[in-house]
Design a protein around this motif. Structure first.
Motif, mmCIF file in Angstrom:
data_model
loop_
_atom_site.group_PDB
_atom_site.id
_atom_site.type_symbol
_atom_site.label_atom_id
_atom_site.label_comp_id
_atom_site.label_asym_id
_atom_site.label_seq_id
_atom_site.Cartn_x
_atom_site.Cartn_y
_atom_site.Cartn_z
ATOM 1 N N LEU A 1 0.848 -1.191 0.000
ATOM 2 C CA LEU A 1 0.000 0.000 0.000
ATOM 3 C C LEU A 1 0.883 1.241 0.000
ATOM 4 O O LEU A 1 1.782 1.386 0.848
ATOM 5 N N ASN A 2 0.663 2.121 -0.945
ATOM 6 C CA ASN A 2 1.431 3.358 -1.044
ATOM 7 C C ASN A 2 0.668 4.470 -0.343
ATOM 8 O O ASN A 2 -0.194 5.121 -0.924
ATOM 9 N N ARG A 3 0.943 4.676 0.933
ATOM 10 C CA ARG A 3 0.232 5.682 1.724
ATOM 11 C C ARG A 3 1.204 6.743 2.232
ATOM 12 O O ARG A 3 2.342 6.433 2.593
ATOM 13 N N PHE A 4 0.711 7.973 2.265
ATOM 14 C CA PHE A 4 1.489 9.090 2.796
ATOM 15 C C PHE A 4 1.074 9.283 4.249
ATOM 16 O O PHE A 4 0.050 9.863 4.552
ATOM 17 N N ASN A 5 1.879 8.746 5.164
ATOM 18 C CA ASN A 5 1.548 8.839 6.582
ATOM 19 C C ASN A 5 2.024 10.164 7.154
ATOM 20 O O ASN A 5 3.176 10.561 6.956
ATOM 21 N N VAL A 6 1.124 10.837 7.866
ATOM 22 C CA VAL A 6 1.410 12.167 8.413
ATOM 23 C C VAL A 6 1.455 12.073 9.942
ATOM 24 O O VAL A 6 0.488 11.641 10.564
ATOM 25 N N PRO A 7 2.576 12.480 10.562
ATOM 26 C CA PRO A 7 2.693 12.377 12.019
ATOM 27 C C PRO A 7 2.051 13.556 12.740
ATOM 28 O O PRO A 7 1.917 14.648 12.185
ATOM 29 N N THR A 8 1.643 13.332 13.983
ATOM 30 C CA THR A 8 1.356 14.430 14.887
ATOM 31 C C THR A 8 2.704 14.990 15.345
ATOM 32 O O THR A 8 3.754 14.373 15.117
ATOM 33 N N TYR A 9 2.711 16.144 16.031
ATOM 34 C CA TYR A 9 3.992 16.786 16.312
ATOM 35 C C TYR A 9 4.816 16.072 17.381
ATOM 36 O O TYR A 9 6.046 16.195 17.394
ATOM 37 N N ASP A 10 4.185 15.336 18.276
ATOM 38 C CA ASP A 10 4.986 14.555 19.221
ATOM 39 C C ASP A 10 5.711 13.432 18.495
ATOM 40 O O ASP A 10 6.894 13.163 18.745
ATOM 41 N N VAL A 11 5.012 12.781 17.571
ATOM 42 C CA VAL A 11 5.640 11.722 16.757
ATOM 43 C C VAL A 11 6.723 12.315 15.865
ATOM 44 O O VAL A 11 7.815 11.744 15.719
ATOM 45 N N ASP A 12 6.444 13.473 15.276
ATOM 46 C CA ASP A 12 7.415 14.104 14.378
ATOM 47 C C ASP A 12 8.693 14.486 15.117
ATOM 48 O O ASP A 12 9.797 14.396 14.569
ATOM 49 N N LEU A 13 8.558 14.912 16.365
ATOM 50 C CA LEU A 13 9.740 15.242 17.170
ATOM 51 C C LEU A 13 10.649 14.027 17.306
ATOM 52 O O LEU A 13 11.874 14.132 17.144
ATOM 53 N N ILE A 14 10.067 12.860 17.580
ATOM 54 C CA ILE A 14 10.881 11.651 17.735
ATOM 55 C C ILE A 14 11.404 11.181 16.384
ATOM 56 O O ILE A 14 12.542 10.680 16.289
ATOM 57 N N TRP A 15 10.627 11.340 15.347
ATOM 58 C CA TRP A 15 11.088 10.976 14.003
ATOM 59 C C TRP A 15 12.312 11.809 13.624
ATOM 60 O O TRP A 15 13.316 11.293 13.134
ATOM 61 N N HIS A 16 12.234 13.119 13.864
ATOM 62 C CA HIS A 16 13.399 13.980 13.622
ATOM 63 C C HIS A 16 14.596 13.499 14.440
ATOM 64 O O HIS A 16 15.729 13.447 13.939
ATOM 65 N N THR A 17 14.351 13.179 15.698
ATOM 66 C CA THR A 17 15.430 12.738 16.586
ATOM 67 C C THR A 17 16.136 11.507 16.023
ATOM 68 O O THR A 17 17.366 11.415 16.042
ATOM 69 N N HIS A 18 15.359 10.578 15.510
ATOM 70 C CA HIS A 18 15.921 9.350 14.937
ATOM 71 C C HIS A 18 16.772 9.674 13.706
ATOM 72 O O HIS A 18 17.892 9.152 13.542
ATOM 73 N N GLN A 19 16.273 10.558 12.840
ATOM 74 C CA GLN A 19 16.994 10.905 11.613
ATOM 75 C C GLN A 19 18.308 11.623 11.888
ATOM 76 O O GLN A 19 19.237 11.582 11.064
ATOM 77 N N LEU A 20 18.401 12.306 13.026
ATOM 78 C CA LEU A 20 19.625 13.031 13.360
ATOM 79 C C LEU A 20 20.775 12.090 13.696
ATOM 80 O O LEU A 20 21.911 12.543 13.896
ATOM 81 N N HIS A 21 20.492 10.797 13.756
ATOM 82 C CA HIS A 21 21.519 9.758 13.931
ATOM 83 C C HIS A 21 21.535 8.942 12.632
ATOM 84 O O HIS A 21 20.949 7.856 12.560
#
Length: 822
Positions: free
Chosen positions: A209-229
């Motif tokens: 399934l090709n879906r564009f998942n959109v995070p809430t800002y608490d999830v986005d904060l952790i997603w950013h944190t993960h990408q910074l490593h």
């Protein structure tokens, strides 16, 4: 029940996802770093940004690639910021690093410039490698030399548009800058929700399934944190889904039907279907656009050298209890064991068993499983007592209206259990058994499934009102300070939300150059709190001074233990959001503190000159704020006096006149009384998932292209604007029946809705300035169908109350679809 067990098992499976990063600790560090960058906003745009990008490509990445230093590397702040934004496109960062350096340059062995106490080794290495380039960049003195030619000649220089990347990431800090985001429980729950988010993506990949998942800002904060490593992120995601997960931050259009809107709706639906819990979360939703800054130049921190100490004697003049506030999102999910043969429309009335100054009304919600449409309530309250729910059945339309609604019973949910004395949980979703209002307990009691989300408690702002007692009234009779000028000895009461007197002031004048603000007590004892010296005011035994500034904005400066500048209008946190209201900005003044921690200013108070109210966010601001508000209210009311030049206040005075401020008019008295009562119940519509007004209501009707009023304490169908409103439309203030700020076709400035049945600010096709209460509209929604081009509230499309209808082309929230989609 089997479905509930399956949902629990899905959640437990999601929590098994492993990451090779301590996301909790790293998220804390990221918030600290973003706060530091925000204090150096030259890095957001202009010459400093261009120089930072050059230094990043020419110096930092090559130095990182060599990695010849013993001990950790510490990047300069400007290079770290560009590196931060580059890593938040993990696919592009990986390809750039591999192209130029043959490997992904990781952050292992790197300490943030914010946390690093060992810069000396990195600085020595930098100076040896780049003797002509300073290690620390002075953002205020960046040479205007053209760095584009130097960048173009770099052998290893990414073609990725880092300027655009920085501009996309700069607003992120505003969304996560509130104090509750840094709370340990909030971040722990965010990490768990991030794993749930990744689990949904994994399931989509497995099902092709090709879906564009959109995070809430608490999830986005952790997603950013993960990408910074970057190395860990690539490894973890390739293991989980077989590829490096892209982070698409290029789309910012939140309009209905747009990519973000539909992606958020589908993500919400998938989350709730998979885990059986709500995707929305209090304090984690879209707050609206970043407010405009009050200054583009940082405050020079060396202005205040004195030690910050409060005058204990002055503080004893008033005693206000410190209250805490939580933001709450509430949804009624379902019902079970309803009696067979039931007919009638079901709804849930909720209130608090211990009403407080922030939440003291009954509100109503529909039940998702019954109506198939999501309705989420947002409100603020003190973290005490219990939320009480009553299941009400109203008569079908064919049955006479006179029949009383049936009360099936009540249930309650304790706030204290989760929030006091320590925060243990910020979300709960459970079945509540109803206690019948009459009769015996049923062996299969009716139950409601209720979802509630809280923010961690924060200090509640102090909201006070200036009123004058009328000798002819018995009991509590108040009217606002703005009106006919009273004689010099008339006093003004400062009262809290319960109309309890906090302090009483009067203006004493013995001539043009001798004026005093005096505190009066019932015994007749007085004390001088402020004196006018011909050019400025000295307050509280010289602890503070209030003077006029020779500039259009700010208008005044309050200087004492802190520096506070007073700006005309609603600024920073008080800037009108979404379809914010018709009130002329000249009715307000914002008090902004400037300090080393807040060089671009922090809003610490708001003065409402029209209705004589004062909001103070900090305890130290309360007394100087009250005295300053009293003085400034007199300045505006009288058109200015010696020292505070009357000519600079003409525009404000005219604005107040054109807004209908006739002396002691019945309308103004009513508005002031109502507004004073509802101030504390005003909800900041911060969420991308539906935050609706009490029963059926919201910000704008169809076609709203101006600024439209917030729903404030309405008890039935209501909205800020009706269809076609393109001007500034009034606030809904405690309407008791169908009402809206503007009726159809309103294109001018429309009046406030003031507690009237079947009414709106403007009637059909009103194209000028419309009077208050023009008895028109009925039901309402955030923005109606077609043509909404203004800024509209972020809401879920609830039944007869929604964020934006079709065709919304302005800043509409992450609207969640209606029937069954959330």
């Amino acid at each position: 029940m089997d479905k509930e067990k399956d949902e629990e098992l899905e959640w437990l499976e999601a929590q098994k996802i492993e990451t090779s990063v301590d996301l909790f600790a790293a998220a804390k560090k990221q918030l600290q770093f973003l706060e530091t960058v925000d204090r150096n906003r030259g890095l957001y745009d202009g010459p400093a940004l261009e120089r930072a990008i050059y230094r990043y490509n020419a110096c930092w990445l090559p130095l990182l690639a060599k990695s010849v230093s013993e001990g950790p590397l510490v990047p300069p702040l400007d290079c770290e910021w560009i590196w931060h934004c580059h890593r938040l496109n993990p696919v592009r960062y990986k390809s750039d690093c591999e192209q130029f350096y043959g490997k992904v340059l990781d952050n292992s062995g790197v300490v943030s410039s914010v946390n690093g106490n060992c810069k000396s080794k990195t600085e020595d290495l930098w100076k040896r490698l780049y003797p002509e380039e300073p290690y620390e960049l002075n953002f205020d003195k960046v040479d205007s030399e053209d760095v584009s030619e130097k960048s173009s000649n770099l052998e290893k220089c990414t073609k990725y548009d880092l300027v655009s990347a920085v501009k996309r990431q700069s607003p992120f800090y505003y969304q996560v800058s509130r104090s509750h985001v840094n709370n340990d429980i909030f971040i722990q729950e965010a990490v768990a929700r991030y794993k749930g988010f990744l689990y949904l993506i994994k399931k989509n990949r497995e099902r092709s399934l090709n879906r564009f998942n959109v995070p809430t800002y608490d999830v986005d904060l952790i997603w950013h944190t993960h990408q910074l490593h970057p190395v860990s992120y690539c490894t973890d995601l390739e293991k989980l889904i077989g590829k490096v997960l892209e982070h698409d931050d290029t789309d910012s259009d939140r309009g209905k039907g747009k990519k973000l809107d539909t992606g958020f709706s589908k993500t919400t639906a998938q989350w709730e279907d998979t885990f059986g819990t709500r995707y929305w979360k209090a304090g984690a939703m879209y707050r609206g656009k970043t407010p405009a800054p009050v200054t583009t130049s940082p405050y020079a921190s060396n202005v205040l050298a004195q030690k910050i100490t409060e005058n204990e004697d002055s503080q004893k003049l008033i005693q206000l209890p410190e209250l805490e506030v939580v933001e709450v999102l509430l949804e009624v999910i379902g019902i079970r064991n309803l009696p067979e043969g039931h007919k009638g429309k079901l709804s849930v009335v909720f209130t608090k068993t211990q009403p407080d100054s922030l939440f003291n009304v009954e509100r109503r919600l529909t039940i998702l499983s019954e109506v198939g449409e999501k309705q989420v309530a947002s409100f603020q309250c003190e973290p005490t007592g219990e939320l009480c729910f009553q299941l009400i059945s109203s008569s079908p339309s064919k049955i006479p209206v006179s029949r009383e609604p049936k009360n099936f019973g009540f249930a309650s949910l304790s706030l204290k259990e989760f929030l006091f004395p320590v925060v243990t949980q910020l979300s709960v979703e459970k079945w509540l058994e109803l206690t019948p209002s009459k009769g015996k307990t049923d062996p299969k009691p009716i139950s409601l499934r209720v979802a509630v989300s809280f923010t961690p408690p924060n200090r509640c702002p102090y909201i006070l009102h200036m009123v004058q007692p009328r000798p002819s009234c018995k009991g509590s009779c108040f009217f606002p300070i703005i009106g006919k000028s009273r004689h010099a000895k008339s006093s003004t009461q400062i009262v809290d939300e319960t109309q309890t007197e906090v302090i009483r002031l009067q203006m004493s004048s013995d001539g043009a150059a001798q004026k005093q603000v005096i505190r009066v007590v019932n015994s007749g004892e007085t004390r001088v709190l402020a004196e006018y010296n011909g050019s400025s005011w000295s307050l509280l035994d010289l602890e503070w001074s209030l003077k006029q500034v020779n500039a259009d904005n700010p208008l005044y400066e309050l200087l004492g233990t802190r520096l506070v500048k007073i700006f005309s209008g609603r600024k920073l946190d008080y800037e009108p959001k979404h379809c914010a209201n018709n009130r002329n900005d000249q009715d307000f003044m914002t008090l902004v503190e400037f300090s080393k921690e807040h060089p671009y200013g922090k809003a610490v108070g708001l003065l409402d000159l029209r209705f004589g109210s004062i909001e103070a966010k900090e305890n130290w601001m309360v007394l100087p704020g009250i005295v300053s508000a009293f003085i400034l209210n007199n300045v505006v009311k009288k058109g200015g006096f010696d020292g505070f030049n009357a000519t600079t206040k003409v525009a404000q005075q005219e604005s107040l006149k054109t807004n209908g401020l006739k002396a002691e008019s019945k309308q103004i008295k009513l508005v002031a009384t109502v507004e004073n009562k509802v101030k504390a119940n005003t909800v900041n519509m911060e969420t991308a998932a539906a935050i609706i007004a009490p029963e059926k209501g919201s910000g704008c009707g169809g076609g709203c292209s101006g600024e439209c009023g917030n729903m404030v304490k309405a008890t039935a169908n209501a909205s800020g604007c009706g269809s076609g409103c393109s001007g500034e439309c009034g606030d809904m203030v405690k309407a008791t029946a169908n009402a809206s700020g503007c009726g159809s076709g309103c294109s001018g400035e429309c009046g406030d809705m003031i507690r009237a049945p079947n009414a709106s600010g403007c009637g059909s096709s009103c194209s000028g300035e419309c009077g208050d209460m023009v008895k028109a509209a009925t039901k309402a929604s955030g923005c109606g169908g077609g043509g909404c081009s203004g800024e509209c509230g972020d809401m879920v499309n609830a039944k007869k109350a929604s964020g934006c209808g079709g065709g919304c082309s302005g800043e509409c929230g992450d609207a969640v679809e209606t029937v069954g989609v959330a």
